[in-house]
Design a protein around this motif. Structure first.
Motif, PDB file in Angstrom:
ATOM      1  N   VAL A  28      -1.652  -3.222 -13.107  1.00 24.16           N
ATOM      2  CA  VAL A  28      -1.568  -2.821 -11.699  1.00 24.16           C
ATOM      3  C   VAL A  28      -0.812  -1.511 -11.560  1.00 24.16           C
ATOM      4  O   VAL A  28      -1.289  -0.561 -10.926  1.00 24.16           O
ATOM      5  CB  VAL A  28      -0.913  -3.936 -10.844  1.00 24.16           C
ATOM      6  CG1 VAL A  28      -0.602  -3.433  -9.443  1.00 24.16           C
ATOM      7  CG2 VAL A  28      -1.809  -5.163 -10.792  1.00 24.16           C
TER       8      VAL A  28
ATOM      9  N   GLU B 292       0.831  -1.210   0.000  1.00 23.96           N
ATOM     10  CA  GLU B 292       0.000   0.000   0.000  1.00 23.96           C
ATOM     11  C   GLU B 292       0.864   1.257   0.000  1.00 23.96           C
ATOM     12  O   GLU B 292       0.545   2.241  -0.667  1.00 23.96           O
ATOM     13  CB  GLU B 292      -0.956   0.009   1.195  1.00 23.96           C
ATOM     14  CG  GLU B 292      -1.943   1.154   1.139  1.00 23.96           C
ATOM     15  CD  GLU B 292      -3.081   1.034   2.141  1.00 23.96           C
ATOM     16  OE1 GLU B 292      -3.887   1.990   2.219  1.00 23.96           O
ATOM     17  OE2 GLU B 292      -3.193   0.005   2.828  1.00 23.96           O
TER      18      GLU B 292
ATOM     19  N   PHE C 178      -2.620   0.847  -3.051  1.00 19.87           N
ATOM     20  CA  PHE C 178      -3.698  -0.141  -3.070  1.00 19.87           C
ATOM     21  C   PHE C 178      -3.850  -0.831  -1.720  1.00 19.87           C
ATOM     22  O   PHE C 178      -2.872  -1.301  -1.157  1.00 19.87           O
ATOM     23  CB  PHE C 178      -3.450  -1.219  -4.133  1.00 19.87           C
ATOM     24  CG  PHE C 178      -3.381  -0.676  -5.528  1.00 19.87           C
ATOM     25  CD1 PHE C 178      -4.376   0.152  -6.026  1.00 19.87           C
ATOM     26  CD2 PHE C 178      -2.312  -0.993  -6.348  1.00 19.87           C
ATOM     27  CE1 PHE C 178      -4.305   0.662  -7.314  1.00 19.87           C
ATOM     28  CE2 PHE C 178      -2.233  -0.493  -7.638  1.00 19.87           C
ATOM     29  CZ  PHE C 178      -3.233   0.337  -8.117  1.00 19.87           C
ATOM     30  N   ASP C 179      -5.107  -0.909  -1.245  1.00 21.22           N
ATOM     31  CA  ASP C 179      -5.370  -1.617  -0.001  1.00 21.22           C
ATOM     32  C   ASP C 179      -5.609  -3.098  -0.294  1.00 21.22           C
ATOM     33  O   ASP C 179      -5.601  -3.533  -1.453  1.00 21.22           O
ATOM     34  CB  ASP C 179      -6.543  -0.994   0.757  1.00 21.22           C
ATOM     35  CG  ASP C 179      -7.869  -1.043  -0.005  1.00 21.22           C
ATOM     36  OD1 ASP C 179      -8.017  -1.885  -0.933  1.00 21.22           O
ATOM     37  OD2 ASP C 179      -8.760  -0.261   0.330  1.00 21.22           O
TER      38      ASP C 179
ATOM     39  N   LYS D  47      -6.921  -7.879  -3.778  1.00 17.62           N
ATOM     40  CA  LYS D  47      -7.744  -9.064  -4.035  1.00 17.62           C
ATOM     41  C   LYS D  47      -8.462  -8.940  -5.379  1.00 17.62           C
ATOM     42  O   LYS D  47      -8.554  -9.902  -6.140  1.00 17.62           O
ATOM     43  CB  LYS D  47      -8.745  -9.276  -2.906  1.00 17.62           C
ATOM     44  CG  LYS D  47      -9.560 -10.564  -3.067  1.00 17.62           C
ATOM     45  CD  LYS D  47     -10.514 -10.757  -1.915  1.00 17.62           C
ATOM     46  CE  LYS D  47     -11.374 -11.984  -2.014  1.00 17.62           C
ATOM     47  NZ  LYS D  47     -11.566 -12.612  -3.291  1.00 17.62           N
ATOM     48  N   GLN D  48      -8.922  -7.747  -5.687  1.00 17.22           N
ATOM     49  CA  GLN D  48      -9.601  -7.520  -6.962  1.00 17.22           C
ATOM     50  C   GLN D  48      -8.638  -7.747  -8.130  1.00 17.22           C
ATOM     51  O   GLN D  48      -9.000  -8.380  -9.120  1.00 17.22           O
ATOM     52  CB  GLN D  48     -10.168  -6.106  -7.009  1.00 17.22           C
ATOM     53  CG  GLN D  48     -11.026  -5.842  -8.214  1.00 17.22           C
ATOM     54  CD  GLN D  48     -11.695  -4.477  -8.145  1.00 17.22           C
ATOM     55  OE1 GLN D  48     -11.664  -3.794  -7.125  1.00 17.22           O
ATOM     56  NE2 GLN D  48     -12.291  -4.072  -9.244  1.00 17.22           N
ATOM     57  N   PHE D  49      -7.413  -7.270  -8.016  1.00 17.91           N
ATOM     58  CA  PHE D  49      -6.414  -7.494  -9.063  1.00 17.91           C
ATOM     59  C   PHE D  49      -6.151  -8.993  -9.249  1.00 17.91           C
ATOM     60  O   PHE D  49      -6.018  -9.470 -10.371  1.00 17.91           O
ATOM     61  CB  PHE D  49      -5.098  -6.790  -8.748  1.00 17.91           C
ATOM     62  CG  PHE D  49      -5.126  -5.308  -8.964  1.00 17.91           C
ATOM     63  CD1 PHE D  49      -5.591  -4.761 -10.151  1.00 17.91           C
ATOM     64  CD2 PHE D  49      -4.668  -4.446  -7.979  1.00 17.91           C
ATOM     65  CE1 PHE D  49      -5.618  -3.389 -10.356  1.00 17.91           C
ATOM     66  CE2 PHE D  49      -4.681  -3.080  -8.169  1.00 17.91           C
ATOM     67  CZ  PHE D  49      -5.158  -2.540  -9.364  1.00 17.91           C
TER      68      PHE D  49
ATOM     69  N   GLN E  34      -8.248  -4.966  -0.218  1.00 22.42           N
ATOM     70  CA  GLN E  34      -9.411  -5.255  -1.061  1.00 22.42           C
ATOM     71  C   GLN E  34      -9.074  -5.030  -2.545  1.00 22.42           C
ATOM     72  O   GLN E  34      -9.447  -5.828  -3.404  1.00 22.42           O
ATOM     73  CB  GLN E  34     -10.592  -4.380  -0.652  1.00 22.42           C
ATOM     74  CG  GLN E  34     -11.852  -4.657  -1.439  1.00 22.42           C
ATOM     75  CD  GLN E  34     -13.020  -3.779  -0.986  1.00 22.42           C
ATOM     76  OE1 GLN E  34     -12.893  -3.000  -0.049  1.00 22.42           O
ATOM     77  NE2 GLN E  34     -14.143  -3.910  -1.651  1.00 22.42           N
ATOM     78  N   GLN E  35      -8.355  -3.973  -2.836  1.00 11.22           N
ATOM     79  CA  GLN E  35      -7.970  -3.701  -4.225  1.00 11.22           C
ATOM     80  C   GLN E  35      -6.995  -4.770  -4.735  1.00 11.22           C
ATOM     81  O   GLN E  35      -7.086  -5.182  -5.893  1.00 11.22           O
ATOM     82  CB  GLN E  35      -7.339  -2.313  -4.334  1.00 11.22           C
ATOM     83  CG  GLN E  35      -8.355  -1.198  -4.131  1.00 11.22           C
ATOM     84  CD  GLN E  35      -7.685   0.145  -3.915  1.00 11.22           C
ATOM     85  OE1 GLN E  35      -6.846   0.295  -3.037  1.00 11.22           O
ATOM     86  NE2 GLN E  35      -8.058   1.114  -4.736  1.00 11.22           N
TER      87      GLN E  35
ATOM     88  N   LYS F 264      -2.449   1.698 -12.833  1.00  9.42           N
ATOM     89  CA  LYS F 264      -3.487   2.237 -11.945  1.00  9.42           C
ATOM     90  C   LYS F 264      -2.930   2.714 -10.603  1.00  9.42           C
ATOM     91  O   LYS F 264      -3.640   3.343  -9.830  1.00  9.42           O
ATOM     92  CB  LYS F 264      -4.559   1.167 -11.693  1.00  9.42           C
ATOM     93  CG  LYS F 264      -5.337   0.811 -12.940  1.00  9.42           C
ATOM     94  CD  LYS F 264      -6.378  -0.257 -12.668  1.00  9.42           C
ATOM     95  CE  LYS F 264      -7.172  -0.578 -13.923  1.00  9.42           C
ATOM     96  NZ  LYS F 264      -8.208  -1.587 -13.673  1.00  9.42           N
TER      97      LYS F 264
END
Length: 120
Positions: free
Chosen positions: A65, A42, A47-48, A53-55, A50-51, A68
């Motif tokens: 990645v 982070e 990115f936290d 995990k989304q990636f 949750q983000q 963004k």
């Protein structure tokens, strides 16, 4: 030693989700936690958990990645050798950013104090 176009392309197309479990294994094997790993990621990318995990779920490449990412303004302070390359000499921006991440995770696994890793 500079990277080749083939090396840079291989890094760009590698998925974050394929490498992330290796990051977790590396830090946990050395007694560090996934929370610390997430803190380091982070700090560098913004990115936290949750983000991240989304990636992983989206099978996002490192190219996606880091496109963004909101790279930490102190990232340029990350120096040294990782995977045989001197980070500050890597000309390809994406490859240098991925090596920043590799270096931070390596420092975490080696037991370096969080204040030093985060270069604030």
């Amino acid at each position: 030693m500079n990277t080749t176009p083939e090396h840079n392309e291989r890094i760009a197309q590698m998925t974050f989700g394929s490498v992330y479990p290796h990051y977790v294994t590396k830090v946990e094997k050395k007694g560090r936690t996934t929370d610390e790993l997430h803190q380091v990621i982070e700090w560098l990318t913004g990115f936290d958990e949750q983000q991240l995990k989304q990636f992983i779920d989206e099978k996002a490449t490192f190219k996606t990645v880091f496109a963004k990412a909101n790279l930490n303004p102190n990232a340029h302070l990350i120096k040294g050798v990782i995977c045989g390359y001197r980070i500050e000499d890597i000309e390809n921006t994406l490859t240098r950013q991925v090596r920043y991440l590799d270096k931070l995770i390596d420092e975490l696994a080696r037991g370096r104090k969080m204040e030093k890793i985060l270069r604030e």
